[in-house]
Scaffold this active site. Structure first.
Site, PDB file in Angstrom:
ATOM      1  N   GLU A  32       0.789  -1.307   0.017  1.00 18.23           N
ATOM      2  CA  GLU A  32       0.008   0.007  -0.099  1.00 18.23           C
ATOM      3  C   GLU A  32       0.864   1.292  -0.075  1.00 18.23           C
ATOM      4  OE1 GLU A  32      -2.709   0.461   3.493  1.00 18.23           O
ATOM      5  OE2 GLU A  32      -3.384   2.369   2.602  1.00 18.23           O
ATOM      6  N   ARG A 257       5.386 -13.115   9.451  1.00 20.48           N
ATOM      7  CA  ARG A 257       6.114 -11.621   9.422  1.00 20.48           C
ATOM      8  C   ARG A 257       7.393 -11.628  10.095  1.00 20.48           C
ATOM      9  NH1 ARG A 257       2.103  -7.651   8.670  1.00 20.48           N
ATOM     10  NH2 ARG A 257       3.415  -5.790   9.079  1.00 20.48           N
ATOM     11  N   LYS A 267       4.342   0.758   9.039  1.00 22.11           N
ATOM     12  CA  LYS A 267       4.527   2.003   8.422  1.00 22.11           C
ATOM     13  C   LYS A 267       3.956   3.175   9.174  1.00 22.11           C
ATOM     14  CE  LYS A 267       3.116   0.000   4.615  1.00 22.11           C
ATOM     15  NZ  LYS A 267       2.605  -0.124   3.345  1.00 22.11           N
TER      16      LYS A 267
HETATM   17  P1  ATP Z   1       2.792  -2.322   7.814  1.00 22.72           P
HETATM   18  O1  ATP Z   1       2.137  -2.587   8.830  1.00 22.72           O
HETATM   19  O2  ATP Z   1       4.192  -2.107   7.901  1.00 22.72           O
HETATM   20  O3  ATP Z   1       2.365  -1.127   7.234  1.00 22.72           O
HETATM   21  P2  ATP Z   1       1.523  -3.740   5.724  1.00 22.72           P
HETATM   22  O4  ATP Z   1       1.471  -5.330   5.844  1.00 22.72           O
HETATM   23  O5  ATP Z   1       0.262  -2.871   6.214  1.00 22.72           O
HETATM   24  O6  ATP Z   1       2.788  -3.573   6.612  1.00 22.72           O
HETATM   25  P3  ATP Z   1       1.833  -3.558   3.028  1.00 22.72           P
HETATM   26  O7  ATP Z   1       2.321  -2.281   2.255  1.00 22.72           O
HETATM   27  O8  ATP Z   1       0.236  -3.952   2.868  1.00 22.72           O
HETATM   28  O9  ATP Z   1       2.213  -3.226   4.326  1.00 22.72           O
HETATM   29  O10 ATP Z   1       2.625  -4.698   2.519  1.00 22.72           O
HETATM   30  C1  ATP Z   1       3.007  -5.336   1.430  1.00 22.72           C
HETATM   31  C2  ATP Z   1       3.641  -6.841   1.725  1.00 22.72           C
HETATM   32  O11 ATP Z   1       4.462  -6.798   2.637  1.00 22.72           O
HETATM   33  C3  ATP Z   1       2.229  -7.423   2.169  1.00 22.72           C
HETATM   34  O12 ATP Z   1       2.235  -8.599   1.432  1.00 22.72           O
HETATM   35  C4  ATP Z   1       2.612  -7.829   3.569  1.00 22.72           C
HETATM   36  O13 ATP Z   1       2.074  -8.859   4.077  1.00 22.72           O
HETATM   37  C5  ATP Z   1       4.033  -7.720   3.319  1.00 22.72           C
HETATM   38  N1  ATP Z   1       4.844  -7.407   4.809  1.00 22.72           N
HETATM   39  C6  ATP Z   1       4.685  -6.339   5.375  1.00 22.72           C
HETATM   40  N2  ATP Z   1       5.328  -6.403   6.653  1.00 22.72           N
HETATM   41  C7  ATP Z   1       5.963  -7.450   6.722  1.00 22.72           C
HETATM   42  C8  ATP Z   1       6.883  -8.095   7.464  1.00 22.72           C
HETATM   43  N3  ATP Z   1       7.104  -7.592   8.562  1.00 22.72           N
HETATM   44  N4  ATP Z   1       7.459  -9.213   7.231  1.00 22.72           N
HETATM   45  C9  ATP Z   1       7.012  -9.986   6.037  1.00 22.72           C
HETATM   46  N5  ATP Z   1       6.189  -9.297   5.146  1.00 22.72           N
HETATM   47  C10 ATP Z   1       5.692  -8.303   5.276  1.00 22.72           C
HETATM   48 MG    MG Z   2      -1.110  -1.815   5.565  1.00 26.89          MG
END
Ligand code: ATP
Ligand code: MG
Length: 559
Positions: A32, A257, A267
């Site tokens: 995102e 994760r 983020k």
């Molecule tokens: P954040 O909570 O940091 O914003 P998010 O999962 O909301 O992370 P996205 O932009 O939706 O962030 O993530 C893109 C991809 O990266 C998704 O498939 C998510 O599952 C993966 N991802 C995000 N954080 C991690 C992590 N700490 N370890 C492994 N994969 C991750």
């Molecule tokens: Mg997110």
């Protein structure tokens, strides 16, 4: 690139290909664009691109931009740069917003099948009606609107006739399902917000849980890899694919994760650190972002190797920061030229060295890689050493400089401390030494031995440099940080209470004059101090700024 260590996702893919369930592998990395990528995302990138590569498949970069309030093109550009820098090439680049019309049509299809309805309950009421893990939910009084009325209302939602929050479209599934995600989830909301891609074309936006499976199906994704917090949403993912009658049926697979000690990795929290000026931007070298690690001096290779070592499993794992550091040290060991720099200078005058004489000394660039050749360092009557390499009253086993003691200057001569000059307050400001011309490095001198070797730079020729040394951004209380929790402890504390206000130390020192031509991101191993990167933002022609990537020593051992 090699990614061929075995893991459960690889086994699933192998089986899918062998049984003919699939005849290709197509993955996607779906960030995102609401912030910069962090090292956790690097894990997802390596897994998605790496697995597809290994099976001669394809990977899309897809921006999941369904929430215009938080998203921005600045983030889109930063994400593209980071993925490329990590060494990956996407096959297609798409935006969820490319599919808004298609998603709308699929929502209409659901309504026509009696599988979706417009609800007038407020967000709070919807939450109350949803029930809990123990209690079933309650049906909304609007649940049984006619198909005609639902179509009319949904069309008018799109036209902008309703205020934010006054109407939503919900999937009609099962209010008493044990899986709360299936209790008539909201799939569209009204939001009169300008979108970074579609402008004001839309004032209704699909929810992630509805949009994501459709995006995957439209793109022909075979294996939709995500993190385990989406496990409970998998039945909804499959429901959307089925009920929207998508021709292509992707499979969602979840993995754990990645977390790292002494930092935060969401983020939302990282944005707070930036907005509230705890750090100097998303690419501050203390941030666990890809851009922060890059600016600190991490290499793409070191990040990829680190991520691979953390493995792919269902469990989420918080690993020690030292493990990340281990991989950059390993990567730079044979690549980085060696050099000498003084972080906290103390002047030494070599009283028996001729006044106007300068000699050039030879020094190997990397003793582990002789092919890298040698560099030349000037030596003359005045040099700088580290303040900590001199003690007036040394403890036992201190082998560096103290009155009457002799040490080796790396690549140069033995010097002996003869006199200590102090200011009016008694602070040591200068050391007077003599040198022994017989002891020149490389001359084969064996007359006597000294126990200490210290580094130095020539005072007249050295270049001024700034050294930035980093400590963890978050103090260790946060080791078990759960990204989903708002508070990190039982008291009213947030992660901001654990920000380390000593995380940056800035020192003004000197480096060898042969460093004049360095460019941003050049990396060096400074003798005894560790690996450093030329900072791309703050270095100038007058003063080079070095970020310490990592010190030389670590107690970390790979298992
Ligand atoms: P954040 O909570 O940091 O914003 P998010 O999962 O909301 O992370 P996205 O932009 O939706 O962030 O993530 C893109 C991809 O990266 C998704 O498939 C998510 O599952 C993966 N991802 C995000 N954080 C991690 C992590 N700490 N370890 C492994 N994969 C991750
Ligand atoms: Mg997110």
């Amino acid at each position: 690139m090699e990614h061929n260590s075995s893991n459960f996702i690889r086994s699933i893919i192998t089986e899918d290909l062998e049984t003919g369930k699939r005849d290709n592998v197509y993955t996607r990395f779906p960030p995102e664009p609401n912030g910069y990528l962090h090292i956790g995302h690097a894990k997802s990138i390596v897994i998605n691109f790496g697995l597809a590569d290994d099976f001669n498949g394809k990977t899309n970069l897809r921006f999941d931009d369904t929430n215009p309030l938080k998203e921005d093109t600045e983030y889109v550009e930063a994400i593209k740069e980071d993925v490329e820098w990590l060494g990956y090439e996407w096959d297609g680049m798409f935006f969820a917003s490319d599919y808004f019309e298609e998603m709308y049509n699929r929502a209409i299809l659901l309504i026509k099948k009696g599988k979706a309805y417009v609800d007038d309950l407020s967000a709070d009421e919807i939450r109350q009606y949803r029930g809990t893990l123990k209690e079933p939910g309650k049906e909304s009084p609007y649940r049984n609107r006619s198909i005609e009325e639902n179509i009319d209302l949904f069309e008018r939602m799109r036209k902008g006739e309703f205020e934010n929050g006054t109407k939503v479209l919900r999937a009609k599934i099962d209010m008493s399902s044990p899986n709360i995600n299936l209790r008539d989830p909201v799939i569209y909301r009204v939001s009169h917000t300008t979108h970074h891609n579609t402008g004001d074309a839309w004032c209704i936006y699909p929810m992630y849980a509805f949009a994501h499976p459709l995006e995957d199906a439209i793109e022909g994704i075979t294996h939709s890899l995500c993190t385990t917090e989406f496990e409970d949403q998998r039945p909804l993912y499959n429901w959307v694919i089925e009920e929207c009658e998508m021709e292509h049926k992707p499979q969602q697979i979840e993995f754990g994760r990645l977390g790292i000690t002494n930092t935060v990795m969401s983020k939302r929290k990282l944005k707070q650190l930036v907005d509230e000026k705890f750090v100097d931007g998303w690419d501050d070298p203390r941030m666990p972002t890809i851009s922060g690690l890059r600016r600190k001096g991490y290499t793409p290779e070191s990040i990829r190797e680190f991520v691979k070592e953390t493995g792919v499993s269902k469990g989420s794992g918080t690993v020690d920061e030292a493990m990340l550091e281990h991989f950059v040290r390993e990567d730079l060991k044979l690549k980085a030229p060696r050099t000498m720099g003084i972080l906290k200078p103390l002047k030494v005058v070599i009283t028996n060295y001729p006044e106007d004489q300068v000699e050039m000394l030879d020094a190997e660039i990397n003793p582990e890689v002789p092919e890298m050749g040698t560099r030349q360092i000037p030596f003359s009557r005045e040099i700088y050493i580290e303040q900590e390499d001199f003690l007036e009253d040394p403890p036992k086993k201190y082998f560096r400089l103290f009155p009457g003691n002799e040490v080796r200057l790396k690549h140069a001569y033995f010097i002996k401390c003869e006199d200590v000059i102090k200011d009016a307050d008694g602070n040591v400001i200068e050391i007077h030494c003599t040198y022994d011309p017989e002891t020149k490095s490389g001359s084969g001198f064996t007359g006597r031995k000294v126990k200490g070797t210290i580094h130095w730079v020539d005072a007249k020729h050295a270049l001024p440099a700034e050294f930035r040394l980093y400590e963890p951004l978050i103090l260790d209380k946060l080791e078990n940080e759960e990204d989903s929790t708002e508070q990190v402890s039982s008291e009213e504390k947030t992660f901001l209470d654990f920000v380390n206000d000593q995380s940056l130390e800035v020192l003004q020192g000197f480096v060898e004059p042969n460093m004049k031509e360095v460019a941003a991101h050049d990396k060096f191993q400074f003798f005894r101090h560790g690996y450093f990167n030329v900072d791309p933002k703050h270095s100038t022609n007058e003063k080079i700024v070095f970020n310490r990537i990592v010190s030389l020593k670590s107690s970390f051992k790979l298992k």
